[in-house]
Design an enzyme around this catalytic site. Structure first.
Site, PDB file in Angstrom:
ATOM      1  N   ARG A  96     -26.036  15.604  16.189  1.00 48.94           N
ATOM      2  CA  ARG A  96     -26.004  14.217  15.738  1.00 48.94           C
ATOM      3  C   ARG A  96     -24.873  13.417  16.372  1.00 48.94           C
ATOM      4  O   ARG A  96     -23.907  13.977  16.872  1.00 48.94           O
ATOM      5  CB  ARG A  96     -25.812  14.176  14.222  1.00 48.94           C
ATOM      6  CG  ARG A  96     -27.097  14.399  13.467  1.00 48.94           C
ATOM      7  CD  ARG A  96     -26.832  14.432  11.994  1.00 48.94           C
ATOM      8  NE  ARG A  96     -28.081  14.652  11.250  1.00 48.94           N
ATOM      9  CZ  ARG A  96     -28.142  15.170  10.032  1.00 48.94           C
ATOM     10  NH1 ARG A  96     -27.043  15.531   9.402  1.00 48.94           N
ATOM     11  NH2 ARG A  96     -29.312  15.318   9.435  1.00 48.94           N
ATOM     12  N   ASP A 138      -0.392   3.132   8.659  1.00 43.52           N
ATOM     13  CA  ASP A 138      -0.967   2.486   9.842  1.00 43.52           C
ATOM     14  C   ASP A 138      -0.068   2.525  11.075  1.00 43.52           C
ATOM     15  O   ASP A 138      -0.516   2.249  12.178  1.00 43.52           O
ATOM     16  CB  ASP A 138      -1.321   1.030   9.527  1.00 43.52           C
ATOM     17  CG  ASP A 138      -2.455   0.928   8.533  1.00 43.52           C
ATOM     18  OD1 ASP A 138      -3.286   1.850   8.495  1.00 43.52           O
ATOM     19  OD2 ASP A 138      -2.515  -0.070   7.789  1.00 43.52           O
ATOM     20  N   THR A 188       3.969   3.148   5.518  1.00 45.53           N
ATOM     21  CA  THR A 188       2.561   2.766   5.649  1.00 45.53           C
ATOM     22  C   THR A 188       1.902   3.754   6.597  1.00 45.53           C
ATOM     23  O   THR A 188       2.540   4.219   7.537  1.00 45.53           O
ATOM     24  CB  THR A 188       2.378   1.341   6.220  1.00 45.53           C
ATOM     25  OG1 THR A 188       1.048   1.213   6.747  1.00 45.53           O
ATOM     26  CG2 THR A 188       3.340   1.065   7.360  1.00 45.53           C
ATOM     27  N   ALA A 229     -13.073  13.118  20.033  1.00 46.96           N
ATOM     28  CA  ALA A 229     -14.110  12.087  19.964  1.00 46.96           C
ATOM     29  C   ALA A 229     -14.586  11.707  21.357  1.00 46.96           C
ATOM     30  O   ALA A 229     -13.821  11.756  22.319  1.00 46.96           O
ATOM     31  CB  ALA A 229     -13.575  10.850  19.254  1.00 46.96           C
ATOM     32  N   GLY A 249       0.833  -1.213   0.000  1.00 47.61           N
ATOM     33  CA  GLY A 249       0.000   0.000   0.000  1.00 47.61           C
ATOM     34  C   GLY A 249       0.858   1.249   0.000  1.00 47.61           C
ATOM     35  O   GLY A 249       1.903   1.276   0.639  1.00 47.61           O
ATOM     36  N   HIS A 258     -10.135   5.582   1.267  1.00 43.12           N
ATOM     37  CA  HIS A 258      -8.807   5.709   0.661  1.00 43.12           C
ATOM     38  C   HIS A 258      -8.216   7.115   0.674  1.00 43.12           C
ATOM     39  O   HIS A 258      -7.020   7.255   0.436  1.00 43.12           O
ATOM     40  CB  HIS A 258      -8.849   5.178  -0.768  1.00 43.12           C
ATOM     41  CG  HIS A 258      -8.833   3.686  -0.823  1.00 43.12           C
ATOM     42  ND1 HIS A 258      -9.962   2.932  -0.641  1.00 43.12           N
ATOM     43  CD2 HIS A 258      -7.812   2.814  -0.998  1.00 43.12           C
ATOM     44  CE1 HIS A 258      -9.653   1.645  -0.720  1.00 43.12           C
ATOM     45  NE2 HIS A 258      -8.365   1.545  -0.939  1.00 43.12           N
ATOM     46  N   ARG A 305       1.389  -5.391  -5.416  1.00 42.00           N
ATOM     47  CA  ARG A 305       1.654  -6.615  -4.665  1.00 42.00           C
ATOM     48  C   ARG A 305       1.940  -7.702  -5.699  1.00 42.00           C
ATOM     49  O   ARG A 305       1.277  -7.754  -6.724  1.00 42.00           O
ATOM     50  CB  ARG A 305       0.438  -7.000  -3.821  1.00 42.00           C
ATOM     51  CG  ARG A 305       0.124  -5.956  -2.760  1.00 42.00           C
ATOM     52  CD  ARG A 305      -1.143  -6.269  -1.973  1.00 42.00           C
ATOM     53  NE  ARG A 305      -1.714  -5.024  -1.468  1.00 42.00           N
ATOM     54  CZ  ARG A 305      -1.357  -4.448  -0.298  1.00 42.00           C
ATOM     55  NH1 ARG A 305      -0.475  -5.017   0.464  1.00 42.00           N
ATOM     56  NH2 ARG A 305      -1.903  -3.310   0.081  1.00 42.00           N
ATOM     57  N   ASP A 354       2.055   0.444  11.955  1.00 37.53           N
ATOM     58  CA  ASP A 354       1.941  -0.881  12.578  1.00 37.53           C
ATOM     59  C   ASP A 354       3.228  -1.697  12.468  1.00 37.53           C
ATOM     60  O   ASP A 354       3.186  -2.922  12.410  1.00 37.53           O
ATOM     61  CB  ASP A 354       0.775  -1.649  11.949  1.00 37.53           C
ATOM     62  CG  ASP A 354       0.927  -1.798  10.451  1.00 37.53           C
ATOM     63  OD1 ASP A 354       1.869  -1.197   9.874  1.00 37.53           O
ATOM     64  OD2 ASP A 354       0.127  -2.514   9.837  1.00 37.53           O
ATOM     65  N   ASP A 412       5.232  -4.733   6.269  1.00 35.29           N
ATOM     66  CA  ASP A 412       5.603  -6.090   6.687  1.00 35.29           C
ATOM     67  C   ASP A 412       5.820  -7.062   5.528  1.00 35.29           C
ATOM     68  O   ASP A 412       6.854  -7.714   5.445  1.00 35.29           O
ATOM     69  CB  ASP A 412       4.460  -6.662   7.552  1.00 35.29           C
ATOM     70  CG  ASP A 412       4.579  -6.229   8.988  1.00 35.29           C
ATOM     71  OD1 ASP A 412       5.516  -5.486   9.296  1.00 35.29           O
ATOM     72  OD2 ASP A 412       3.724  -6.642   9.788  1.00 35.29           O
ATOM     73  N   ARG A 423      -6.393  -1.900  10.686  1.00 34.89           N
ATOM     74  CA  ARG A 423      -6.981  -3.228  10.781  1.00 34.89           C
ATOM     75  C   ARG A 423      -6.481  -3.957  12.040  1.00 34.89           C
ATOM     76  O   ARG A 423      -7.235  -4.622  12.729  1.00 34.89           O
ATOM     77  CB  ARG A 423      -6.612  -4.047   9.529  1.00 34.89           C
ATOM     78  CG  ARG A 423      -7.781  -4.793   8.933  1.00 34.89           C
ATOM     79  CD  ARG A 423      -7.394  -5.427   7.614  1.00 34.89           C
ATOM     80  NE  ARG A 423      -7.459  -4.480   6.508  1.00 34.89           N
ATOM     81  CZ  ARG A 423      -8.589  -4.161   5.868  1.00 34.89           C
ATOM     82  NH1 ARG A 423      -9.733  -4.702   6.199  1.00 34.89           N
ATOM     83  NH2 ARG A 423      -8.568  -3.283   4.888  1.00 34.89           N
TER      84      ARG A 423
END
Lengths: 328, 328, 328, 328
Positions: D167, D132, D130, D191, D15, D258, D76, D134, D107, D176
């Protein structure tokens, strides 16, 4: 003989849009300029019924011209659709000494204002506030220009990743009944195809067009889809169809959603809001009622509310041609 | 009998502005659409004289619609002002088989094109590209809308710190001859005063207005000053004057400068550039020459280049009133 | 035995920076969470002396996390530097029942807090808020990360026009004593040279470097100059020097100015502010005083205020090397 | 004895993320600085297998530091997972004289590099790219900081409309396996609740918390939900659950999608990318292989690729507390 207006109410109603705060500020300051009292009504007709009012002066609206959303909140009111609801609202207005109001909103909000004005003889003016630009009598509604930029910036970001992976993206943008947003952001973001409520491209021609696009050497493709596109398929269904009928692309979907409604208004929307607020207040002062303030050929113009509600905002057909040529 | 056009040159000239790349893209793709060859000319007339050309097809302009600046570079050419220079340029065009061109730029660039076209009979079309919006025959020049947003966003940031410290800021924005940018961003950013080339407020009235503004409870003030403001003082001189004549404010100065010329174009500018490129190419195809493509009442319109150059772009007086009312 | 804290004051002092509002919000909500009263003090020490206080609860700070500037305003106070001024301030705090405070600001503000705390024994905690990142004891001050993005985005815009015209730009950014901003935005914006207070490049080497840069095929150049650069020349003087000694470039100058202090804080600054507010309040609760809350290795850490004030924030020398390599 | 490296390949894989272009630029320029040839490999391992190479010098990477996506494209590759695929890739590298490479990705990309390096003895270095965050061995992956700002700005826009209509919004953000993005933007965007993969709040406690939030006087609520939240419900299912169990809110849903992957990198990501590229190239030069370049305590650090792949990136538990306190 003109009824002299001493106190004007202002509220926002229906879906919010960037520029509403700038319009509220303009109404308030125009009142101050003309030595008229101004009252903010919270949550649209709902707050009118409940008497949720707040006296506002020039300083009350400080620092809001560049804020998205609406400081007066917005709501849809079921009760106002009933004669009882409107009676309550009228009583509250009388009680507060409000003898005219400016409603900032869309079709539904204007309809409510018209009925109310007919029933109770109170002068009303409308300011078109919605990102969809779907209102007759103005070339631009408040928030539309901002939304175009918000959407184009979001698609620019998606294009980054689309180009990196040679992907096809179906991107859903707002526009249930008219394709203004889709058409303009489609051109602005360099979309290969644009699906709008006004035109049925057809699935076969869509696939054919995407195939041709790929063959012409494009590494990625963006298809912008208005919520109410004529093909009648959601972006998810479009993805499935293309997945089933084309192997050339890896397909992804994005629904831009509510972020399209927010954000700091563009300079254009801030200026437009300022102009509309002045025009609305000064029209009330000069005895006019039941009009919507709009922009026509860069000039402030009034349209009777019933025409604004009944009329149809049309897309510019020239843009369809431009889009076709640009996506060669 | 019409001379059939087979190869069109395109270039950017003078100061750059956001949307120029989108216009180049549109000219190139419009040519491709109509099966006409297209040649990019680098660095305006300078590159024309040197024959700094590059053949362009639909794919050459991929990924540039959202980029500021101009991929064809821009320059001002002294040599082109001489007959010898123009002769060289003509020879290079002939050599390359270019039989018409589209120039994207401002007044000076259009004047060059007119003279050149008269001397050598080559069809030319102009696209107005400048952030100043100072060109007659179009309600919007390319880059103007983007610049308004860039400036308003910068002033929003300055407002943050102005409000935190109860300061007065003089902010210089572009606009040597016309006050379009100053007037619109002044309203859009909620400026207390706007100094433009078209109107002489006078220093005394400025100070008086600022004093009133302070008394009315405003904690900070922004004065937007066009480069060519009529008072004829730089923002630094204005600061000195106010420092000497008012003790109410701590005064600061900001010159926004060249960042106003850059940045990714707004959706409006991208769409406008796309429309203008199509119109320019299709006008050349149908035998037209010596026109500028413009936007009038939201419709593409042609203005003879000499009128575009001689005419004067006027500010909207309604906006002056709106500004006065808003700064109450 | 610990003095139990029942009411905490919070204020912003000195130059404002993005994230100050988020820090105020965090202090207020941390107090609410721990059932401690919280009082906002307007305009720093000035407001403390005047007793310009406002009781704040969790809802008072709603909607400010993403706003630039400071809702509590900021100021520099001469009176607080006198013993009489501080006595007045102390009396006002006692009167209001405030038994500890959190000051959000820079070196000068911390020095004031230290002296005051020594004189009157009132517990104090500092939160470093300044875009310059010039405070010892924290890897990041509040607003620094936001300012880096603001500046980089502005230089990106200037780069557009620099590239279009093959120009050299000297761009002045904030940083009187330390080069953090200049060094990071220089790398981030791809500057050819970076002039900072910590290193004297020398005018000859600057010109030589720019010449080499031109020869290597670069079409435009950006030189980022910290306000307090060691060469000791303003960007205007640098332009004059280069104009006199190089003919290769057309030189332009831009002073970014106060817009660097404003704007909506980055996610990093919002999170940092939230963490610092919690840490400051909980440190006071556990009996700590005279510390500054800081970020060290991604963890909240306390530094004695006197060390924070005396220590020196150092630039990362690795970045100088990276910058040299990147500008090849 | 060290194998002297003469030609380094560089590619992006998996990604894409903002900052990848800045990292490519840094690798290319670091090679140029050290007189090593550099070859860009298109579309990751897929392009390696196909020999889709391009020689790059310092000028090839001009103007890309601020662009999202990756100019070398990404993909990929299934074929690279086979021994045959890797053999083909190796042959292509040998053919092109590439004797080491830098892989920018996550990874999966690192695993491929390790296996390949073991099989063919070619030195490799990884750069974590990335959004993320992660990946073990670095406090920040490339693109993570940019994504935080992108998401926070999008939620700010949604907040505008949420506040205007009182709202509740469930907003899905990327993540993920780890909650870094959700946790940080949750705090940054204010939040009320944050649902992450690491912690199971439970539906009952969510509803209870929202109810409390409403009672405390909040007019709107934002719940940020990581893709892989532990509750295991999509934002659509969460909406249905709340609709069925609470009448206090009008609930809406937004999936940011995205756009989170794109956009111009933040200053932090540009600087980080520049540092990582230098470190990767210089590590290869000094004979190192099979490491990932990372940021630890603001310093460049190497982590063996197998540890980077096996290790787990952990969220900062302090932030969970901060989030709880902030949402009081």
């Amino acid at each position: 003989m003109l009824h002299t207006i001493k106190k004007i109410g202002v509220f926002t109603s229906g879906g919010d849009s960037p520029g509403m705060n700038a319009a509220i500020r303009s109404v308030v300051r125009s009142c101050a300029f003309h030595d008229i009292e101004c009252v903010g009504i919270y949550r649209g007709y709902e707050g009118m019924i409940e008497g949720d009012f707040k006296s506002m002066n020039a300083r009350s609206v400080k620092g809001i011209i560049n804020k998205g959303g609406t400081v007066l909140k917005s709501a849809r009111s079921k009760e106002f659709r009933t004669a009882e609801g409107r009676k309550k609202a009228y009583d509250k207005l009388v009680e507060a000494g409000i003898d005219a109001f400016v409603v900032i909103g869309g079709d539904g909000s204007f309809t409510g204002a018209m009925i109310f004005s007919q029933e109770y003889g109170i002068p009303v003016m409308g300011i078109p506030g919605t990102i969809d630009n779907d209102i007759f009598g103005t070339s631009h509604t408040l928030g539309y220009d901002t939304a175009l930029n918000t959407v184009v910036e979001a698609i620019d970001k998606i294009r980054d990743t689309a180009s990196s992976h040679n992907r096809l993206f179906f991107i859903e943008v707002m526009g249930r009944d008219v394709g203004h947003i889709a058409l303009n952001v489609g051109i602005g973001a360099g979309a290969e195809e644009i699906l709008i409520p006004e035109e049925d491209l057809g699935l076969d021609r869509l696939v054919e067009s995407l195939r041709r696009s790929k063959q012409s050497g494009k590494s990625s493709s963006i298809v912008v889809v208005a919520e109410g596109d004529k093909i009648g398929k959601s972006v998810f269904e479009l993805k499935d169809y293309v997945d089933a009928n084309m192997s050339e692309y890896e397909v992804r979907v994005s629904v831009l959603g509510h972020m399209q409604r927010g954000g700091s208004p563009s300079c254009f929307d801030r200026v437009l809001a300022s102009r509309m607020g002045v025009k609305a207040v000064e029209s009330l002062i000069t005895g006019k009622s039941n009009y919507m303030v709009g922009l026509k050929n860069d000039v402030m113009a009034l349209t009777p509310l019933d025409q604004a509600v009944k009329g149809k905002s049309k897309i510019n057909l020239e843009l369809l041609r431009v889009s076709d040529i640009m996506s060669i």
